[in-house]
Design an enzyme around this catalytic site. Structure first.
Site, PDB file in Angstrom:
ATOM      1  CG  ASP A  22     -24.152 -29.411  14.992  1.00 21.10           C
ATOM      2  OD1 ASP A  22     -23.857 -28.197  15.010  1.00 21.10           O
ATOM      3  OD2 ASP A  22     -23.354 -30.287  14.612  1.00 21.10           O
ATOM      4  CG  ASP A  51     -20.780 -28.781  16.470  1.00 22.56           C
ATOM      5  OD1 ASP A  51     -21.422 -27.745  16.166  1.00 22.56           O
ATOM      6  OD2 ASP A  51     -20.315 -29.569  15.628  1.00 22.56           O
ATOM      7  NE  ARG A  52     -19.639 -24.172  13.362  1.00 21.20           N
ATOM      8  CZ  ARG A  52     -19.285 -23.598  12.230  1.00 21.20           C
ATOM      9  NH1 ARG A  52     -19.325 -22.280  12.127  1.00 21.20           N
ATOM     10  NH2 ARG A  52     -18.918 -24.317  11.192  1.00 21.20           N
ATOM     11  CB  SER A  80     -23.396 -27.748  11.522  1.00 22.90           C
ATOM     12  OG  SER A  80     -22.732 -27.006  12.502  1.00 22.90           O
ATOM     13  CG  HIS A  81     -22.525 -23.470  10.174  1.00 23.68           C
ATOM     14  ND1 HIS A  81     -21.813 -24.633  10.211  1.00 23.68           N
ATOM     15  CD2 HIS A  81     -22.220 -22.860   9.010  1.00 23.68           C
ATOM     16  CE1 HIS A  81     -21.073 -24.711   9.117  1.00 23.68           C
ATOM     17  NE2 HIS A  81     -21.305 -23.659   8.367  1.00 23.68           N
ATOM     18  CG  ASP A 108     -23.354 -24.977  15.812  1.00 27.23           C
ATOM     19  OD1 ASP A 108     -23.473 -25.607  16.878  1.00 27.23           O
ATOM     20  OD2 ASP A 108     -22.841 -25.467  14.786  1.00 27.23           O
ATOM     21  CE  LYS A 143     -17.662 -27.403  15.336  1.00 30.46           C
ATOM     22  NZ  LYS A 143     -17.356 -28.295  14.202  1.00 30.46           N
TER      23      LYS A 143
HETATM   24  C1  VG1 Z   1     -16.549 -25.284   8.616  1.00 34.44           C
HETATM   25  C2  VG1 Z   1     -15.484 -24.741   9.543  1.00 34.44           C
HETATM   26  C3  VG1 Z   1     -14.719 -25.884  10.196  1.00 34.44           C
HETATM   27  C4  VG1 Z   1     -15.726 -26.798  10.916  1.00 34.44           C
HETATM   28  C5  VG1 Z   1     -16.800 -27.248   9.948  1.00 34.44           C
HETATM   29  C6  VG1 Z   1     -17.877 -28.059  10.630  1.00 34.44           C
HETATM   30  O1  VG1 Z   1     -15.949 -26.033   7.584  1.00 34.44           O
HETATM   31  O2  VG1 Z   1     -14.601 -23.911   8.847  1.00 34.44           O
HETATM   32  O3  VG1 Z   1     -13.778 -25.364  11.087  1.00 34.44           O
HETATM   33  O4  VG1 Z   1     -15.073 -27.926  11.443  1.00 34.44           O
HETATM   34  O5  VG1 Z   1     -17.429 -26.123   9.348  1.00 34.44           O
HETATM   35  O6  VG1 Z   1     -18.449 -27.351  11.694  1.00 34.44           O
HETATM   36  P1  VG1 Z   1     -15.673 -25.418   6.099  1.00 34.44           P
HETATM   37  O7  VG1 Z   1     -15.127 -26.572   5.285  1.00 34.44           O
HETATM   38  O8  VG1 Z   1     -16.978 -24.892   5.612  1.00 34.44           O
HETATM   39  O9  VG1 Z   1     -14.691 -24.315   6.286  1.00 34.44           O
HETATM   40  V1  VG1 Z   1     -20.053 -27.606  12.091  1.00 34.44           V
HETATM   41  O10 VG1 Z   1     -20.355 -26.900  13.557  1.00 34.44           O
HETATM   42  O11 VG1 Z   1     -20.763 -26.766  10.779  1.00 34.44           O
HETATM   43  O12 VG1 Z   1     -20.349 -29.189  11.884  1.00 34.44           O
HETATM   44 CO    CO Z   2     -22.074 -27.331  14.336  1.00 34.35          CO
END
Ligand code: VG1
Ligand code: CO
Length: 548
Positions: free
Chosen positions: A284, A286-287, A117-118, A282, A381
């Site tokens: 992937d 989804d954000r 992801s990010h 982001d 998302k």
């Molecule tokens: C973070 C965010 C959470 C989100 C998760 C995955 O998790 O706070 O809201 O669902 O990333 O998003 P954490 O445990 O680091 O707070 V993604 O777009 O990185 O898959």
């Molecule tokens: Co993501």
């Protein structure tokens, strides 16, 4: 082509976090590391879900470094484990929301998404893998825990040692042993779904009237999706999508759309010549991040505005069954739910907790403060979905992003909101901070801190209203009279040290008080957070590393 069983030994620490297993690329590159996790998944599926023989699996990733190697490994293992067919995105690519759409559209058994992801990518960056179930959503904790337990006992994995690489560039069908590999257009299913939900004619007219937009794909997988829909189907001028070419290392940046990492976009949206509308997605896709000219929308406000105006959008014309938000997300959505007379559910952090509510038809829109928004159209998302929702609202009302948000505050009040991240804390110190805070909880309720009276102090636990499963220790909450909140939790997506997230929220009903700088409006809460949790002392750091 014969199936081989390869001997292996367990690796410690293969427990999925908030969103799958995330580790450094170098960890995933160790011989057998990925294979062990994938075989553990395939081993537990028959018991947890049902037989895999002959079933269809969806496979793709965000294109980060190691994506291509991992896709080939997983294809050979899927064939050796008896799957009948794998639908794989061209080039091994699929955004997270697109993978969810493909699983649902094709009635697949489940899917594997390769993404961190990010998190930054590249040879020294992060890699990740997660499993999604037949509803298109992230596997629930029962399954992720079963995978983890299995990784601790694994002794062998199955693969096709003699198999060559599958051509993933050419669309269409090929065979790998007894399994069919179908290479699909990664964009088509998702774009079709968007056409069903939004008023494409109105949005085309908005662009045709000369409105301008800038979509920053952050050199990640969102680019092809945004280009196909915005510049392709909606006629936005070429160049509307910037950083639209997915790169294996995201150009060395954090593909995380927030005020800390999307500074270039924020600068481009500033001044009288700026476009009307700015957005980003982001790693992937989804954000999402939403901006107007000289105006940044918080994700919590975004969810509330979308909910309050949903009936202006064709896909939600009949209204919402309910709204769901993660616990740390602000209560702006709750105010809208009250006005609409629908329920608002409060879940732990992570999209997997929305799945049951969406499947049961209890919630229609969902959101998280971490720039995640989505609906019952998929079970993830969805960055581009949120952007199109905002575009549709602007086209339908003729109002700017800022005007829509200000009108919303005037009606519902403003929930000032910010998240302070303290990254890179040694794990033992972060654990000690949380333990000390939890130990203090019983003494806190009823006390006054920085002039604010604490109504409730607890550790959030969630009972899923659909299946009754319970998730404990999901974050320490300080709930003040008047609606202010401070929440503390440790991140479950990082790969180095621990990250403390401190979520700060203050409700302000008075419209004359809606123009304060956010950090100033939250100053007493920021001070008391440090006072209560002794953050600087435990972390050894003077200030948060990221403020969003
Ligand atoms: C973070 C965010 C959470 C989100 C998760 C995955 O998790 O706070 O809201 O669902 O990333 O998003 P954490 O445990 O680091 O707070 V993604 O777009 O990185 O898959
Ligand atoms: Co993501």
């Amino acid at each position: 082509m014969s199936v081989a069983s390869v001997r292996t030994q367990p690796f410690a620490g293969q427990r999925p976090g908030t969103s799958g297993l995330r580790k450094k690329v170098t960890v995933f590159q160790q011989p057998h590391y990925l294979e062990n996790f994938v075989q553990a998944l395939f081993d537990i599926l028959p018991e947890q879900v049902g037989p895999v023989a002959g079933q269809t699996l969806v496979l793709g990733g965000d294109g980060r470094f190691h994506n291509r190697v991992a896709v080939q490994t997983i294809l050979r293992m899927a064939a050796a484990n008896g799957f009948g067919r794998v639908l794989v995105g061209q080039g091994g690519l699929l955004s997270t929301p697109a993978a969810s759409a493909v699983i649902r559209e094709h009635g697949a058994y489940g899917g594997i998404i390769l993404s961190a992801s990010h998190n930054p990518g590249g040879p020294d960056g992060d890699f990740g893998i997660k499993y999604n179930i037949a509803n298109g959503g992230p596997a629930p904790e029962k399954i992720t825990e079963a995978i983890y337990a299995r990784t601790q006992q694994i002794q062998a994995y199955r693969t096709l040692p003699g198999a060559g690489e599958v051509d993933l560039q050419t669309l269409g069908r090929s065979e790998l042993g007894a399994m069919v590999v179908q290479v699909i257009d990664p964009v088509a299913d998702h774009a079709e779904l968007m056409e069903k939900l939004f008023d494409f004619d109105a949005m085309r007219a908005w662009f045709a009237a000369g409105h301008r937009m800038r979509f920053d794909a952050m050199s990640a997988i969102g680019g092809p999706y945004a280009r196909a829909v915005l510049e392709g189907r909606l006629g936005a001028p070429l160049g509307t999508v910037v950083n639209g070419e997915p790169l294996e290392d995201f150009g060395g940046h954090h593909p995380d759309p927030n005020p800390a990492h999307a500074t270039e976009l924020i600068a481009a949206l500033s001044g009288p010549d700026a476009p009307d509308f700015g957005a980003a997605s982001d790693g992937d896709a989804d954000r999402n991040m939403i901006l107007g000219r000289d105006f940044v929308v918080t994700p919590s406000d975004s969810l509330a505005v979308l909910a309050a105006n949903a009936t202006l959008v064709p896909g939600y014309r009949d209204g919402l069954a309910g709204i769901a938000r993660s616990m740390p997300t602000s209560c702006a959505a709750d105010a809208v739910a009250r006005a609409l007379g629908i329920p608002c559910y409060e879940t732990p952090t992570g999209w997997k907790f929305f799945g049951n509510l969406l499947d049961a038809g209890r919630a229609t829109l969902c959101g998280e403060e971490s720039y995640g928004t989505g609906s019952n159209h998929v079970r993830e998302k969805d960055g581009l979905w949120a952007v199109l929702f905002w575009l549709n609202l602007q086209a339908a009302t003729g109002q700017s992003v800022e005007a829509l948000v200000r009108a919303h505050w005037a009606r519902f009040g403003r929930h000032y909101y910010s998240r302070h991240d303290w990254e890179g804390i040694p794990v033992e110190r972060a654990d000690a901070l949380m333990a000390a805070l939890r130990a203090k909880l019983p003494t806190l309720a009823g006390t006054t801190l920085q002039g604010l009276r604490l109504a409730q102090a607890d550790d959030f636990a969630y009972t899923d209203p659909v299946d009754g499963s319970v998730s404990r220790q999901q974050g320490v909450r300080l709930l003040f009279e008047g609606g202010s909140r401070v929440v503390f939790r440790l991140s479950g997506t990082g790969t180095e040290g621990a990250t403390l997230r401190v979520y700060l929220e203050r409700f302000e009903a008075d419209a004359r008080q809606h123009d304060l700088p956010t950090q100033q409006a939250l100053a007493p809460l920021i001070a008391l957070a440090d006072e209560v949790a002794a953050i600087r002392q435990h972390s050894g750091q003077a200030a948060p590393t990221v403020i969003t």
